[in-house]
Design a protein around this motif. Sequence first.
Motif, PDB file in Angstrom:
ATOM      1  N   GLY A   1       0.793  -1.221   0.000  1.00  0.00           N
ATOM      2  CA  GLY A   1       0.000   0.000   0.000  1.00  0.00           C
ATOM      3  C   GLY A   1       0.827   1.273   0.000  1.00  0.00           C
ATOM      4  O   GLY A   1       0.536   2.223  -0.736  1.00  0.00           O
TER       5      GLY A   1
ATOM      6  N   GLU B   1     -10.610  -4.296  -2.698  1.00  0.00           N
ATOM      7  CA  GLU B   1      -9.419  -3.590  -3.182  1.00  0.00           C
ATOM      8  C   GLU B   1      -9.753  -2.145  -3.545  1.00  0.00           C
ATOM      9  O   GLU B   1      -9.004  -1.216  -3.211  1.00  0.00           O
TER      10      GLU B   1
ATOM     11  N   PHE C   1      -6.718   0.261  -4.183  1.00  0.00           N
ATOM     12  CA  PHE C   1      -5.724  -0.573  -4.846  1.00  0.00           C
ATOM     13  C   PHE C   1      -6.166  -0.807  -6.291  1.00  0.00           C
ATOM     14  O   PHE C   1      -7.358  -0.711  -6.594  1.00  0.00           O
TER      15      PHE C   1
ATOM     16  N   VAL D   1      -4.796   3.741  -0.009  1.00  0.00           N
ATOM     17  CA  VAL D   1      -3.634   4.193  -0.777  1.00  0.00           C
ATOM     18  C   VAL D   1      -3.700   5.691  -1.081  1.00  0.00           C
ATOM     19  O   VAL D   1      -2.681   6.390  -1.075  1.00  0.00           O
TER      20      VAL D   1
ATOM     21  N   HIS E   1      -5.160  -6.596  -7.653  1.00  0.00           N
ATOM     22  CA  HIS E   1      -3.784  -6.461  -7.165  1.00  0.00           C
ATOM     23  C   HIS E   1      -3.375  -7.674  -6.334  1.00  0.00           C
ATOM     24  O   HIS E   1      -2.210  -8.092  -6.358  1.00  0.00           O
TER      25      HIS E   1
END
Length: 433
Positions: free
Chosen positions: A16, A378, A383, A408, A387
């Motif tokens: 991350g 995700e 993300f 993120v 991923h």
Amino acid sequence: MENKIKVLELFAGVGGFRLGLEGWNGKSASSNYKKPLNLNYAVVWSNQWEPSTKVQHASTVYESRFGKIGHANQDIASVEVSEMPDHDLLVGGFPCQDYSVATTLKNSKGLIGKKGVLWWSIHKILSEKENKPKYIFLENVDRLLISPSGQRGRDFAIILKSLNDLGYAVEWRVINAAEFGMPQRRRRIFILAYLQGTGIYEDIKNTSAIEWILGDGTLANSFPVTTEVSLSATELTLKGDIVSISENFNKNGKTGLFENSGLMIDGNVTTIKTKPKYDGKFTILKDLIQNGEATEDFYINDEDLDKWKYLKGPKKEMRTNADGFEYNYSEGGMIFPDSLEKPSRTIITGEGGKSASRFKHVIQTQKGFRRLSPIELERLNMFPDNHTKFDGISDTKRAFFMGNALVVGVIEKIGISLSEKIKVHSSSIKSNP
């Protein structure tokens, strides 16, 4: 690499921090990986180790996405600091544990905390590196500010004092990603530290603490805040050594001394309660779900639906414990199904699997009630899609990764602000003291 900000990534999980600082294929998380991210960070060494399992699933995913070069899949406590390359920025989301100090070593630079507590692994790197990293960027759960219950804030005070003794100024902020337009209500504390001799350290020294916290700081630049006019800052000094703070800080205190925002330099702490200042677009759960794409595995059978409703509903009932003692049990209800018109609740590590649960997300679609897919989880952490998809990695394990991960987009925004400040001072950074 010569002009890059060299990054050491600890407790890397599935990457991350790296996604937030480097992007994915050069693209930005906040643009859903469609627009370029032109930051100047490069991860030169990373570490991921899960002590409770023989198969290192998270490390496998990390290596599949970023490669094996410069990645260590071993207990960080067993890695010699000399094996880690010099770096400008140390990052990591370290676990919230009991940080109390067990003892100190006479005539030693370091100290011994409780074995296995990963903060002391960070401390060891900062203590032993001849060329200390100029910057530190850490993430943790927000209860760090009020832990443990008998000495509210002691653990955070130990961390602040440790960094102060190593020559760093520190700013922190509790950020709820959803309050700044991101898709998940995930509240975490973010800690930035600057080594004495850097331009940013000098800026802090020459700026009032409140101005830094509310306007001039890296965190204020990335996530603007305001505060109530009636609120005044709390100021305190971290007196004594780390052992003294471990034993005596806020002993028997009923409330914590640290607010959700603050600054520490030369052992002097200024902290104040802030609130978000954001007027942009908000992302809601409906924006991210896979309409018609989720497989049958994620739908709840009609015969199991009552079990889900019971677990999520309010309860007031008699129960019997293992010793046969009867007691009154009560708890409030959870929203069922989860609202598609709001940012998601916090993802938990137990999000995966078919079994009914009070805490797993359930949404209602035209086809029926279902759990969230790995891709949706995700997306809630910003993300890239799939991923965590890799041969031998189950959907349950993928959900576990996301329960442990961070949003993120938060890392990206802080990374942008930090990069800009470093750039401003790049010509005036002094050598390490």
